[in-house]
Design a protein around this motif. Structure first.
Motif, PDB file in Angstrom:
ATOM      1  N   ASP A   1       0.864  -1.180   0.000  1.00  0.00           N
ATOM      2  CA  ASP A   1       0.000   0.000   0.000  1.00  0.00           C
ATOM      3  C   ASP A   1       0.895   1.223   0.000  1.00  0.00           C
ATOM      4  O   ASP A   1       1.397   1.646   1.033  1.00  0.00           O
ATOM      5  CB  ASP A   1      -0.917  -0.021   1.228  1.00  0.00           C
ATOM      6  N   THR A   2       1.118   1.747  -1.205  1.00  0.00           N
ATOM      7  CA  THR A   2       1.899   2.982  -1.302  1.00  0.00           C
ATOM      8  C   THR A   2       1.010   4.157  -0.917  1.00  0.00           C
ATOM      9  O   THR A   2      -0.169   4.214  -1.278  1.00  0.00           O
ATOM     10  CB  THR A   2       2.406   3.185  -2.736  1.00  0.00           C
ATOM     11  N   ASP A   3       1.568   5.075  -0.186  1.00  0.00           N
ATOM     12  CA  ASP A   3       0.910   6.364   0.090  1.00  0.00           C
ATOM     13  C   ASP A   3       1.955   7.433  -0.153  1.00  0.00           C
ATOM     14  O   ASP A   3       2.846   7.646   0.678  1.00  0.00           O
ATOM     15  CB  ASP A   3       0.455   6.453   1.560  1.00  0.00           C
TER      16      ASP A   3
ATOM     17  N   ASN B   1      -5.244   2.208  -5.184  1.00  0.00           N
ATOM     18  CA  ASN B   1      -3.910   2.648  -4.783  1.00  0.00           C
ATOM     19  C   ASN B   1      -3.157   1.594  -3.981  1.00  0.00           C
ATOM     20  O   ASN B   1      -2.227   1.893  -3.270  1.00  0.00           O
ATOM     21  CB  ASN B   1      -3.989   3.954  -4.000  1.00  0.00           C
TER      22      ASN B   1
HETATM   23 CA   LIG Z   1      -2.312   3.886  -0.692  1.00  0.00          CA
END
Ligand SMILES: [Ca+2]
Ligand SMILES: [Ca+2]
Ligand SMILES: [Ca+2]
Ligand SMILES: [Ca+2]
Length: 362
Positions: A254-256, A353
């Protein structure tokens, strides 16, 4: 009396729950949190992103990541470990296991008395130069490097005879750092941790694979081109009694990128990489996440050892755990959309995302 009471308290706490152990991999421009429960790059217990880049900036590029692995036994029974977020249930148990164990072997899991090791190239260089010196103090993580499991139960029932890699300077087949042996790390700083999945799977609700996982995360500060890179090696050992077929490995990520609400993702098949980037040219601070501002960066996850065979993106809501227990988990691994109510809901989602990488076993 006080001592006795204190001891009892420790026992009580340890029987109630598991205490996550973390460390920071912070050799270069990235300050990444590594945990011993496979919630990587995350301050998972506080639900905060912990892959800070640039280090010290307060901006983060990853919220959480976890290794996934699945396969089938000879009868076609699915075996799967696939956890996503702390608090949604664990599939992994910290520490090593035994071949004999059918569930968590606490003695094996606690055999080393610690679960995370952090060793730098500078420490190893110092060890090589000075291990014979009377004034040398060996760092704990070199002295207690988890090179060998407890083999007193025998090769078919016990722990692995060799776990963490080491350089056997005196060639006697055994890790004895007081005689000059040292951990075989990659990078200028490495973090090592061990886990397994012989236990109930509360995240995927899958049947245990019976695997032991050896992770080494590492970074380079001495190579400028790699200043923004973190590497991960994982060794998967089948500690079960069955041969696994049709195995697949993946990495849930989970990229943020700063503000997590304006991110897109993509897949670069030529570079064998998935990546996340900002949807617009301004990553504003949002919901407690410090934005990257103008001209925000992108981040990629590149598979170095195998060909990337699929990537799959989804967004909130995550699939409910029972979605993984039937064959639909395989569709997620194989980049085939599911025909479920959950799937219909995510099709309406504008900005998936989260993604996971996939590779076939070879
Ligand atoms: Ca994300
Ligand atoms: Ca030796
Ligand atoms: Ca963003
Ligand atoms: Ca924006």
């Amino acid at each position: 009396m006080k001592t006795h009471y204190f001891t009892s308290l420790i026992v009580l706490l340890s029987s109630l729950g598991y205490a996550q152990v973390t460390t920071q991999l912070d050799e270069n421009n990235v300050n990444a949190r590594i945990s011993d429960d496979s919630y990587f790059f995350s301050d998972s217990q506080n639900s905060v992103a912990a892959y800070e880049v640039p280090a010290g900036s307060g901006s983060h590029a990853i919220y959480s990541g976890s290794f996934w692995f699945g396969g089938k036994d000879i009868n076609g029974q699915l075996k799967l470990a696939a956890q996503e977020y702390f608090g949604n249930g664990d599939d992994y148990i910290t520490g090593p296991t035994t071949r004999f164990a059918i569930s968590t072997d606490s003695a094996a899991a606690n055999y080393f008395g610690q679960s995370v090791w952090k060793v730098s190239k500078a420490e190893i260089d110092d060890h090589i130069a000075n291990y014979q010196s009377s004034t040398y103090t060996m760092p704990n993580d070199i002295a207690n490097w988890p090179a060998h499991g407890d083999t007193s139960l025998g090769i078919f029932d016990g722990m692995l005879p060799f776990i963490a890699p080491f350089v056997d300077v005196n060639g006697n087949g055994s890790y004895d750092p007081s005689n000059g042996d040292y951990p075989c790390i990659k990078g200028d700083l490495a973090v090592y941790t061990i886990m397994h999945d012989k236990g109930l799977h509360f995240a995927s609700l899958g049947e245990p694979v019976g695997m032991e996982l050896h992770f080494m995360f590492y970074q380079y500060s001495s190579i400028p081109e790699l200043a923004n890179v973190t590497f991960m090696d994982v060794e998967v050992v089948n500690m079960g009694t069955q041969t696994l077929f049709d195995t697949k490995a993946s990495f849930f990520l989970d990229t943020d990128l700063g503000n997590y609400q304006d991110d897109y993702i993509g897949t670069d098949t030529v570079r064998n990489m998935v990546y996340a980037y900002n949807a617009d040219n301004n990553d504003e601070t949002n919901a407690g996440s410090l934005g990257y501002g103008a001209a925000p960066p992108a981040i990629g996850l590149k598979v170095l050892s195998h060909n990337l065979s699929a990537s799959y993106a989804y967004s909130t809501p995550a699939p409910p755990p029972n979605e993984w227990t039937n064959n639909s988990w395989r569709n997620v691994f194989g980049n085939v959309w599911k025909l479920s109510e959950w799937f219909k809901s995510i099709r309406r989602t504008r900005k998936p995302n989260r993604f996971q990488l996939l590779r076939r076993s070879e």
